[in-house]
Write an enzyme that holds these catalytic residues in place. Structure first.
Site, PDB file in Angstrom:
ATOM      1  N   THR A 188       0.819  -1.200   0.000  1.00 23.81           N
ATOM      2  CA  THR A 188       0.000   0.000   0.000  1.00 23.81           C
ATOM      3  C   THR A 188       0.857   1.257   0.000  1.00 23.81           C
ATOM      4  O   THR A 188       1.975   1.259   0.531  1.00 23.81           O
ATOM      5  CB  THR A 188      -0.913   0.023   1.239  1.00 23.81           C
ATOM      6  OG1 THR A 188      -1.514   1.317   1.397  1.00 23.81           O
ATOM      7  CG2 THR A 188      -0.122  -0.268   2.517  1.00 23.81           C
ATOM      8  N   TYR A 197      -1.384   0.596  10.349  1.00 14.83           N
ATOM      9  CA  TYR A 197      -1.598  -0.082   9.069  1.00 14.83           C
ATOM     10  C   TYR A 197      -0.344   0.007   8.210  1.00 14.83           C
ATOM     11  O   TYR A 197       0.172  -1.009   7.724  1.00 14.83           O
ATOM     12  CB  TYR A 197      -2.788   0.559   8.364  1.00 14.83           C
ATOM     13  CG  TYR A 197      -3.037   0.057   6.953  1.00 14.83           C
ATOM     14  CD1 TYR A 197      -3.271  -1.290   6.709  1.00 14.83           C
ATOM     15  CD2 TYR A 197      -3.059   0.936   5.874  1.00 14.83           C
ATOM     16  CE1 TYR A 197      -3.516  -1.751   5.424  1.00 14.83           C
ATOM     17  CE2 TYR A 197      -3.302   0.490   4.588  1.00 14.83           C
ATOM     18  CZ  TYR A 197      -3.528  -0.852   4.369  1.00 14.83           C
ATOM     19  OH  TYR A 197      -3.770  -1.307   3.092  1.00 14.83           O
TER      20      TYR A 197
END
Length: 312
Positions: A124, A146
């Site tokens: 990501t 995250y």
């Protein structure tokens, strides 16, 4: 080719599974059907895949036996399974177990195989931090649990490559949207609020955030381009996304134009760790994988609105 897709009932994993099957590959699809969001939405994706001959097995990478799906015949793995996004309801342990420890367990199982599949790690742009505008060889500065745990998982996969234990690459995805987008993501929430006269929760300051909003099929183009280019990709990191930047405010205006109605806005406090800007630098992917995303934001959002209206 026999291909394993983890997180196959999710947004991008389901689209990638379909594309791989359309390309003639045999897809082994797994998902743990986490209740991070409404499981019925994952079931909807699973039903769509089943109609195309792809059956999803319910398997948790952290807990279940993996040797039944990870057999000697699997030649490639696309690893989507993860604890997604930035959420106040998710603990650090949620991110650690789903993003890092699950990946480690998958890699440990691969190590037992004589013929090891090529491992495509789905990462990501959150790895880069508050401003995701960097090239793949610049130091990442993640600012959320995250981002931190996805970076750790990525480096774990690449460490296996560096030790010649398997071949792998990692793909850093940028702000993906389109049909099947998760209900907690921007455009699904906007469309839902617009069609159902609900206030849209906008985080303070986020209207001016810049994003490389990338249509899901453009992302899938880049993901599947790894197949056939394994020797070029081994040990490498690639950014995948559009170079076009739009503000959240622009995205809201486009959805309002498509729906032909004004969306009510409810301001919420800013989210810690939220990115102020993402701009995908795809020079490397364009050069080595011939990657060229081409879907404009309005065109992609029209497809997403059509999907939402057809299903909900």
């Amino acid at each position: 080719m026999k291909v394993l897709v983890t997180g196959a009932a999710g947004f991008i994993g389901s689209h990638t599974s379909e594309r791989l099957a359309e390309m003639g590959h045999e897809v082994v699809a797994i998902d743990n059907f986490s209740d991070y969001y409404d499981v019925s939405l994952k079931q909807l994706n699973a039903e769509a895949l089943a109609k195309k001959g792809i059956a999803i097995q319910e398997i948790d990478l952290r807990l279940d036996t993996l040797t039944t799906v990870l057999t000697e015949g699997v030649q490639a793995i696309f690893h989507f399974a993860a604890q997604p996004g930035i959420s106040a309801s998710s603990t650090f342990d949620d991110y650690l177990s789903n993003n890092f420890l699950a990946t480690q367990r998958l890699l440990d199982t691969i190590e037992l195989l004589e013929n090891k599949p090529f491992f495509v790690n789905i990462a990501t742009s959150s790895i880069y931090g508050l401003e995701a505008t960097l090239t793949e060889d610049q130091a990442p500065l993640p600012a959320s649990w995250y981002g931190v745990t996805k970076l750790a998982a990525e480096q774990l996969v690449l460490a296996y490559s560096r030790r010649n234990l398997l071949q792998s690459c990692s793909l850093r995805l940028y702000s993906v949207y389109g049909p099947r987008e998760r209900p907690d993501k921007l455009y699904t929430r906007l469309i839902d609020c617009g069609l159902n006269d609900k206030p849209f929760p906008l985080y303070e300051g986020s209207a001016e955030h810049l994003r490389s909003f990338t249509y899901v099929q453009d992302i899938v183009d880049g993901i599947v381009s790894v197949l056939g280019n394994e020797s070029v990709c081994n040990g490498e990191i690639f950014n995948l996304g559009t170079e076009e930047e739009n503000t959240t405010a622009t995205g809201i205006a486009i959805v309002e134009e498509i729906l032909q109605k004004k969306i009510k806005i409810k301001m919420n406090p800013a989210r810690p760790g939220d990115q102020s800007r993402t701009k995908a630098n795809i020079d490397k992917a364009r050069r080595l994988l011939n990657y060229n995303p081409s879907t404009g934001l309005k065109q992609g959002l029209e497809a997403q609105v059509e999907w939402f209206e057809s299903n909900f």
